[in-house]
Design a protein around this motif. Structure first.
Motif, PDB file in Angstrom:
ATOM      1  N   ARG A 147       8.539  -2.071   3.896  1.00  0.00           N
ATOM      2  CA  ARG A 147       7.579  -1.009   3.552  1.00  0.00           C
ATOM      3  C   ARG A 147       6.149  -1.560   3.516  1.00  0.00           C
ATOM      4  O   ARG A 147       5.424  -1.393   2.544  1.00  0.00           O
ATOM      5  N   ASP A 163       2.830  -1.401   5.971  1.00  0.00           N
ATOM      6  CA  ASP A 163       2.188  -0.906   7.196  1.00  0.00           C
ATOM      7  C   ASP A 163       1.272  -1.998   7.738  1.00  0.00           C
ATOM      8  O   ASP A 163       0.136  -2.125   7.292  1.00  0.00           O
ATOM      9  N   PRO A 183       4.829  11.771  -4.035  1.00  0.00           N
ATOM     10  CA  PRO A 183       4.712  12.722  -2.915  1.00  0.00           C
ATOM     11  C   PRO A 183       6.105  13.207  -2.497  1.00  0.00           C
ATOM     12  O   PRO A 183       7.112  12.648  -2.926  1.00  0.00           O
ATOM     13  N   PRO A 184       6.172  14.258  -1.638  1.00  0.00           N
ATOM     14  CA  PRO A 184       7.476  14.755  -1.175  1.00  0.00           C
ATOM     15  C   PRO A 184       8.319  13.625  -0.582  1.00  0.00           C
ATOM     16  O   PRO A 184       7.794  12.752   0.104  1.00  0.00           O
ATOM     17  N   ILE A 185       9.624  13.653  -0.886  1.00  0.00           N
ATOM     18  CA  ILE A 185      10.502  12.584  -0.420  1.00  0.00           C
ATOM     19  C   ILE A 185      11.066  12.895   0.961  1.00  0.00           C
ATOM     20  O   ILE A 185      11.233  12.010   1.787  1.00  0.00           O
ATOM     21  N   PHE A 226       9.013  15.651   5.983  1.00  0.00           N
ATOM     22  CA  PHE A 226       7.832  15.400   6.798  1.00  0.00           C
ATOM     23  C   PHE A 226       8.087  14.395   7.919  1.00  0.00           C
ATOM     24  O   PHE A 226       7.176  13.785   8.412  1.00  0.00           O
ATOM     25  N   GLU A 227       9.367  14.217   8.275  1.00  0.00           N
ATOM     26  CA  GLU A 227       9.669  13.281   9.362  1.00  0.00           C
ATOM     27  C   GLU A 227       9.083  13.808  10.661  1.00  0.00           C
ATOM     28  O   GLU A 227       9.128  15.004  10.945  1.00  0.00           O
ATOM     29  N   GLU A 228       8.530  12.914  11.470  1.00  0.00           N
ATOM     30  CA  GLU A 228       7.956  13.361  12.750  1.00  0.00           C
ATOM     31  C   GLU A 228       8.903  13.073  13.885  1.00  0.00           C
ATOM     32  O   GLU A 228       9.763  12.219  13.766  1.00  0.00           O
ATOM     33  N   LYS A 288       1.394  11.566   3.137  1.00  0.00           N
ATOM     34  CA  LYS A 288       2.077  12.858   3.196  1.00  0.00           C
ATOM     35  C   LYS A 288       3.470  12.831   2.596  1.00  0.00           C
ATOM     36  O   LYS A 288       3.945  13.833   2.082  1.00  0.00           O
ATOM     37  N   ASP A 289       4.152  11.707   2.670  1.00  0.00           N
ATOM     38  CA  ASP A 289       5.466  11.633   2.032  1.00  0.00           C
ATOM     39  C   ASP A 289       5.654  10.278   1.362  1.00  0.00           C
ATOM     40  O   ASP A 289       4.798   9.391   1.457  1.00  0.00           O
ATOM     41  N   LEU A 290       6.788  10.137   0.696  1.00  0.00           N
ATOM     42  CA  LEU A 290       6.996   8.959  -0.151  1.00  0.00           C
ATOM     43  C   LEU A 290       6.983   7.658   0.647  1.00  0.00           C
ATOM     44  O   LEU A 290       6.324   6.687   0.270  1.00  0.00           O
ATOM     45  N   GLY A 332       4.291   2.435   2.268  1.00  0.00           N
ATOM     46  CA  GLY A 332       3.778   1.538   3.312  1.00  0.00           C
ATOM     47  C   GLY A 332       2.274   1.376   3.246  1.00  0.00           C
ATOM     48  O   GLY A 332       1.746   0.270   3.392  1.00  0.00           O
ATOM     49  N   ARG A 390       1.267  -0.592  -0.123  1.00  0.00           N
ATOM     50  CA  ARG A 390       1.553  -2.023  -0.071  1.00  0.00           C
ATOM     51  C   ARG A 390       0.663  -2.735   0.947  1.00  0.00           C
ATOM     52  O   ARG A 390       0.258  -3.884   0.729  1.00  0.00           O
ATOM     53  N   ALA A 391       0.337  -2.041   2.041  1.00  0.00           N
ATOM     54  CA  ALA A 391      -0.563  -2.631   3.041  1.00  0.00           C
ATOM     55  C   ALA A 391      -1.953  -2.837   2.450  1.00  0.00           C
ATOM     56  O   ALA A 391      -2.599  -3.855   2.693  1.00  0.00           O
TER      57      ALA A 391
END
Lengths: 100, 473
Positions: A18, A20, A93-95, A98-100, B333-335, B340, B343-344
């Protein structure tokens, strides 16, 4: 010895962790991790076939306390230092959805 | 500058011949004079300290019984939880966080009358050997500000070396107390794993971490160890036994002790450091100890094993910094995206590098090749020590291969930085006791530390050796 770590693997590990990472960070990390893992191959000089792993240095196991109610941390104090809280809970936030 | 020891302060304050407020104001004056160039602290808690010192002075005046550390000024590495006082691990991800509880060590010190001066700088999450990895800027070595104080507890070492507090506490995962103690000319102790509670110490490598003191004398370290050590039910890895008696053994000498010299010691130490090590063996021999050659063939593999074991544990421990319960959150937008992004933005380069290495070493398909193998090497190191300690009571090595180095010397090459810890790491892997004692000077007149190693729970022997080295130096 395993294959040298690839850029794709580094990107995948970053997702697992996790984190980025930027493209530049993935590049840099690929080189640096490869260097460290190569150094680790030094241990191939050792015969480890009959060696038991040592997870932690002291032989304590299953340390349990009696199952008796004890005071806990103050909820308002804990939530007071959270980034977001609502109705006595951590707010996130929403869990899903919102997957793309 | 007045240099007061922990023992002197505690004795004189309790006797009413010195006020806690006087001691504190001396330290605060030193901070005013030099902190701007040293940067030992993330936070100086002057107001709280003044209140506490005044309370102690009032108690003494009223004839109340005061603790064993009445009026002793102490700085705490900023990875130890202090209730209501910002605790950051020198990381942006925790900036501003005020813990809802005190670490057990902090509570025990406070109960004995310690006065906390502030929270000291560290390599972010204790990952580093120079304090150059702090998100809030490096700490400078008070003995030569062009050089590092060592790390990761560099702020704690600098605070004592600069006279900002009588003592300080750090945490040692692979050398993070002993190496900065050596580089700043102080005594630094890494207790046996499980001897000092880790409750409230923000975890780096849970099977390696221990809290310990920085002091100017061996007697001060012994007293502080007696206060902080001993079983804590809040730490499930705490050994079920009381604190060791150390202040009473310091005058015992080393007659009859067998001191191990590592015949196959890893190479790379500078000649000035090796000369001091030889002098230390001579001093102990002159005091009645015998020197015996021992072998630690796997010692040089310690570094290699450590740099998989510690990041693996760190990658797991640092998973808790996810923007939900404390510290920084970067909205998304989401968890998953929030995790990510947080932490970045929150972690620095070295922390990211170790999280990545640890996550990789633990991931499916690579576990056996890396982490599993590292744990086997760890076993070999523990076995080697067991064989060595069958022949000797304590072992001497250098603490650090060199004296304090210049800023930037090792930042471009992670492996070069990691080599700073080649002598300190094996102890953490084995869970044994170790300490660094200043023993003269080397290059550029900078202090050299000699490391005294002892088996698990060998603190009493270790302190006898350290006290003898102090007498001889």
């Amino acid at each position: 010895m395993p294959e040298p770590i690839s850029r794709d693997t580094v990107a995948k590990v970053a997702r697992l962790a996790r984190l980025d990472l930027t493209e530049a960070e993935v590049d840099r990390m690929t080189t640096q991790l490869a260097g460290m893992l190569e150094h680790f191959c030094d241990v191939d000089a050792l015969d480890l076939s009959n060696v038991q792993p040592l997870n932690q240095p002291i032989p304590l196991t299953n340390v349990l306390r009696d199952d008796v109610e004890q005071p806990s941390l103050d909820r308002d104090e804990v939530l007071g230092s959270a980034p977001a809280a609502q109705d006595g809970r951590f707010r996130v936030p929403p869990i899903i959805g919102f997957e793309e | 500058m007045t240099r007061r020891t922990v023992v002197d302060i505690a004795t004189q304050v309790a006797a009413g011949s010195l006020s806690a407020s006087t001691v504190l104001e001396e330290n605060l004056a030193a901070i005013t004079a030099r902190e701007h160039e040293i940067h030992a602290f993330n936070l100086v808690t002057a107001d709280r300290a003044r209140e506490r010192a005044a309370e102690i002075d009032a108690d003494v005046k009223a004839g109340k019984k005061v603790g064993r550390l009445a009026g002793v000024t102490i700085s705490l590495k900023d990875n130890m939880c202090t209730r209501g006082v910002e605790t950051t691990c020198s990381s942006k991800i925790l900036a501003g966080w005020k813990p809802p509880y005190d670490a057990t060590v902090v509570r025990r010190l406070a109960d004995e009358g310690a006065v906390f001066v502030g929270k000291t700088n560290l390599d972010e999450f204790a990952m580093g050997s120079s304090t150059e990895n702090s998100a809030f800027g490096p700490t400078r070595n008070p003995l030569d500000t062009s050089r590092v104080p060592g790390g990761s507890s560099g702020g704690s070492a600098a605070a004592v070396a600069a006279g900002f507090s009588a003592a300080s506490f750090g945490s040692d995962t692979g050398g993070s107390i002993r190496q900065p103690a050596a580089l700043c000319g102080l005594v630094g102790v890494k207790p046996t794993y499980g001897m000092v509670s880790r409750q409230g110490l923000i975890a780096f490598g849970s099977s390696l971490d221990q809290i310990g003191p920085f002091t100017t004398t061996v007697a001060d370290a012994a007293l502080l160890m007696e206060v902080i050590a001993g079983h804590d039910p809040l730490d499930s890895t705490s050994l079920p036994q009381p604190a060791p008696q150390l202040t009473s053994v310091l005058a015992n000498g080393v007659k009859g002790l067998r001191i191990g010299r590592v015949a196959d010691m890893p190479e790379g130490s500078s000649p000035d450091v090796l000369a001091r090590l030889d002098a230390a063996f001579e001093a102990l021999r002159a005091a009645g100890a015998t020197v015996v050659d021992v072998k630690l063939p796997s010692m040089s593999f310690g570094l290699t094993a450590y740099y998989l074991v510690a990041p693996a544990e760190a990658s797991s421990n640092l998973a808790r910094f996810d923007g939900v319960r404390y510290g920084l959150r970067v909205d998304a937008k989401d968890l998953n995206a929030m995790y990510g992004a947080t932490r970045a933005a929150g972690f620095g380069d070295e922390v990211k590098r170790r999280i990545m290495l640890g996550t990789y070493a633990l991931s499916a398909g690579y576990y056996d090749a890396y982490y599993g193998k590292a744990l086997k090497v760890r076993r070999l190191i523990a076995d080697d020590f067991a064989k060595a300690y069958a022949q000797c009571d304590a072992i001497l090595t250098p603490t650090s291969p060199t004296v304090a180095f210049k800023f930037g010397d090792k930042t471009s090459n992670p492996l070069a930085m990691y080599l700073c810890d080649v002598f300190t790491i094996p102890t953490n892997l084995a869970g044994h006791a170790a300490m660094s004692v200043p023993f003269g000077t080397g290059e550029a007149g900078l202090p050299v530390g000699v490391q005294v190693l002892a088996p698990a729970l060998g603190e009493a022997t270790m302190f006898r050796v350290a006290a003898e080295l102090e007498r001889a130096s």
